[in-house]
Structure formats: structure tokens, C-alpha cells
Design an enzyme around this catalytic site. Structure first.
Site, PDB file in Angstrom:
ATOM      1  N   LYS A 140       0.847  -1.198   0.000  1.00 43.47           N
ATOM      2  CA  LYS A 140       0.000   0.000   0.000  1.00 43.47           C
ATOM      3  C   LYS A 140       0.877   1.241   0.000  1.00 43.47           C
ATOM      4  CE  LYS A 140      -3.250   2.546   2.941  1.00 43.47           C
ATOM      5  NZ  LYS A 140      -3.843   2.642   4.301  1.00 43.47           N
ATOM      6  N   ASP A 268     -12.010   5.278  13.614  1.00 42.25           N
ATOM      7  CA  ASP A 268     -12.325   5.160  12.190  1.00 42.25           C
ATOM      8  C   ASP A 268     -11.781   3.883  11.547  1.00 42.25           C
ATOM      9  OD1 ASP A 268     -13.896   6.329  10.188  1.00 42.25           O
ATOM     10  OD2 ASP A 268     -12.142   7.095   9.132  1.00 42.25           O
TER      11      ASP A 268
END
Length: 407
Positions: A140, A268
Site C-alpha cells: 500500500k 475510524d
């Protein structure tokens, strides 16, 4: 006369021509120069670490250390690698220690990543994702501020992994780099893949425990394997059927992980859930065999439609009894949990679940507090399902939702 012949005979020596065998070189071939440099960097840095003894106890300096190499005007493998590039590895000893604790051999790690990764659809956000050729690892890209957050996170993450003996559903962070190609800097982190290398995921969910704006968009639903959300999960009427013992173990791990994140003021995050449907896997295997039968069993060269390889032929390699068998590989499918009905001993869905917490770098700061205020104005102060919440409130709601989803 005889003497001259003898001398002449000695001068005619037989010579053999030997073909020089050059050692094979890893070419790091990719259409993307960044990926070529990534493969080269993995190969170089992992090999360099093989000569370094990694201590059991890490020091504070290990979390600030890095290694750098700059390549200028290199001539090797110019058709695949750029002439000039730079590789920087962050905290190499720390990540080496983490790989060891997660049971990953560095040679296997290196072998997995020196073949060209392929780009995959991002789960969310503006990052670019790649999957290793053997599907073991996800690469990523990170924003600059995320690299700084990773450094802060790593100082707490490593001792937590040690204390938990690697029993966690947090992402397994395995390496972090900065690559400079054509004067462009790209930051990358290597993470263990949540999903299986050999079992197909039929459904995928991103669950936060909130309800406001938590449906997959129409654009997302058009994908072959969309990432669905909380309200989609509830609308589908699904449950994670792993039994009381499995639920207790899973909730214990999630409670410890979410408490760790809340203590770091992180929110989150989400539970990434992948579902492998064993019954659907059998159907797909049978359909594949039917297609192979159509392609291979009948001679298209004018034999009058006579079956060339009947099922009972000694030359047939098909094994109907093994069609669609879905087995968990304990060495690779570390996030897999079978449903209580997976072995057909009980009634219920025959699933294999893949579960992991993802996106753990979001701190509850000024921006998130402002986002919560904006959503409160839009939806009303009485709405509890807003995804932006204080870390402890977020944790409790997350655990409550997941606990309700398990039976």
C-alpha cells in the site's frame, strides 16, 4: 624420421570447447519502473539483513533507524530498471523482528516480493494497492503524514505484538520503504494479506458499527466483488456463525485490539470481513468441470462425437470426490475462521470467514472533531450512528455491532 613423427604427434593436442555458464540474475521485470525498483529494493534490503543479528530486545534507536542506498548510472538490467533511483528502508531491525514474531521466514518473504506485484482495487481512500504474485502480501502506498504516523504507531505496536504473542487481528505490518524514481518519492508499506491465497472470497464487507452513510455506492456495487458496508450487512440478514466458543475468542481479541487503539486516540478503523461460501465453491467447481468436459471430452477432428476421455478412463485426471473442497491452510490462512456448520455436522451456513481490523492510522484530532460536528448538524445530535466519534465511544459501538453480528 620416427623421432620427428613423435614430436609431430605431441604437438597435436585435443582441445574441448566449454560453454561458460553465467549465474542467473533476477531481472525484476515490470512495466512500471516503480515496481521494478520495489522488487530490487526488497531483494537488496532483505539480503543485507541476513548478515545482521537481530536482538530479542529492541532499543529506542531501532525505531529511528533507516538504511539508504543510491544507485547512479547503473548499467545492470537497464531494460527493466531505471538508471538512477534511491531506496530507503525504515526501521529495518524492528520490521525484521515483527516478521519473525508473525512466523514469516525472510527468504520466503523475499521470494514472494521479487516477482512483479499487480495493482488491485483500493478498499478506500486515495492510496494505491498492489498484491504480491503469490497473493500473500498487500503493498500500500502511504501519504507523507502517514509515514510519520506509522513511526509513532510502531513504537506502541511492536511491544503490543510482543505482549500478545502475535495474537491479534490488527494489520501485520512487515516493512516500510521510500522509493525515489525520476525524482518522485513514493512511500510503501508491506502488509500480510487478510484473504486466502487459494480460497475465493464471495462477499466482502467493511464494518465500523455505524449506520449513517454506511451503504455501498451504486458505482461500488457494479464491481464483480464490491466492498459492502454496515447497512448492507444488516439488509442481507447475515450472521457470523462461529458458535459460542469461537465468539468468545474473537471478541476477546477484538476487545484487546480496540482498547489498544483507543489508548492511542485512534478511531475510524473497520473490521474487514471476507466470506468464502463452501456450497458456492462446489457449484463453481462443477461448472468448471462441465466446461472442461465440453472442451476436452469430445474430439473436434471428426470422430463422430465419440467421447475420447470418458469418466472411467484410466487417463482421466478428474477426482469428483475432491471437487470444491475448501480447506484452511493454517500456515497461510491465519485470519480464517470456519463456521460451525463448515464440516456439515450441523445445519446452517457453510462458510469460511476472514476477519481483520484495517485502517488503524486515523487519530481523533481537530479534523475528525470538526467532521463529527458537521455530521451532527446535518443528521441531528440524537443520531448515534455517525462514524466519526471519540475513540472510546467508537470502540464500544464497534464491539457492540460485531458482538451482535456473531452467533
Amino acid at each position: 624420421m620416427n623421432q620427428s613423427r613423435e614430436v609431430e604427434g605431441c604437438s597435436k593436442t585435443k582441445t574441448k570447447k566449454f560453454k561458460v555458464k553465467h549465474p542467473k540474475t533476477k531481472v525484476f521485470r515490470s512495466n512500471d519502473p516503480l515496481l521494478s525498483v520495489f522488487m530490487w529494493g526488497i531483494n537488496h534490503t532483505v539480503r543485507e539483513l541476513q548478515h545482521i543479528h537481530v536482538p530479542v530486545m529492541l532499543m529506542p534507536d531501532d525505531f529511528r533507524s533507516f538504511s539508504k542506498i543510491k544507485i547512479n548510472n547503473q548499467a545492470f538490467n537497464k531494460e527493466n530498471l531505471p538508471s538512477n533511483f534511491k531506496v530507503k528502508e525504515y526501521c529495518p531491525v524492528v520490521f525484521r523482528n515483527l516478521r519473525d514474531r508473525f512466523g514469516i521466514d525472510d527468504r520466503d518473504f523475499q521470494h514472494s516480493l521479487i516477482k512483479a506485484p499487480r495493482p488491485i482495487s483500493p478498499l478506500r481512500g486515495g492510496a494505491t494497492y498492489y498484491l504480491s504474485s503469490d497473493r500473500m502480501y498487500v503493498i500500500k502506498t502511504l501519504a507523507t503524514e502517514e509515514v510519520e504516523e506509522m513511526h509513532h504507531f510502531l513504537k506502541q505496536y511492536h511491544p503490543y505484538i510482543v505482549d500478545r504473542h502475535a495474537k491479534t487481528l490488527l494489520p501485520q505490518y512487515l516493512a516500510m520503504y521510500r522509493f525515489t524514481v525520476d525524482n518522485v518519492e513514493t512511500y510503501m508499506v508491506v502488509i500480510r494479506n487478510v484473504f486466502s491465497t487459494h480460497l475465493k472470497v464471495h462477499k466482502k464487507y467493511d464494518l465500523k458499527g455505524s449506520s449513517v452513510d454506511r451503504e455501498a455506492s451504486e458505482k461500488e456495487r457494479e464491481k464483480s466483488l464490491p466492498v459492502l458496508k454496515d447497512n448492507d450487512f444488516l439488509a442481507d440478514g447475515l450472521k457470523i456463525c462461529i458458535g459460542d466458543e469461537g465468539k468468545e475468542a474473537l471478541i476477546e481479541t477484538l476487545a484487546a485490539d480496540s482498547e489498544f487503539l483507543a489508548n492511542l486516540n485512534i478511531m475510524d478503523y473497520a473490521l474487514l470481513l471476507g466470506i468464502h461460501d463452501l456450497d458456492k465453491a462446489v457449484e463453481e467447481a462443477l461448472e468448471q468441470v462441465d466446461e472442461e468436459d465440453d472442451d476436452e471430452d469430445y474430439d473436434s477432428g471428426g470422430s463422430g462425437g465419440i467421447a475420447m476421455t470418458p469418466p472411467d478412463s484410466p487417463k482421466s485426471n478428474r477426482k469428483p470426490s475432491s471437487l470444491g473442497t475448501s480447506k484452511i491452510d493454517p500456515n497461510k490462512d491465519i485470519y480464517a475462521i470456519p463456521s460451525k456448520s463448515a464440516n456439515e455436522a450441523q445445519s446452517g451456513p457453510r462458510h469460511i470467514y476472514f476477519l481483520s481490523i484495517v485502517d488503524v492510522l486515523t487519530h481523533y484530532g481537530v479534523k475528525k472533531a470538526a467532521a463529527k460536528a458537521a455530521k451532527t448538524v446535518k443528521y441531528g445530535a440524537g443520531v448515534d450512528g455517525i462514524s466519526t466519534a471519540e475513540p472510546e465511544q467508537y470502540r464500544k459501538r464497534f464491539l457492540s455491532f460485531v458482538s451482535e453480528a456473531i452467533e
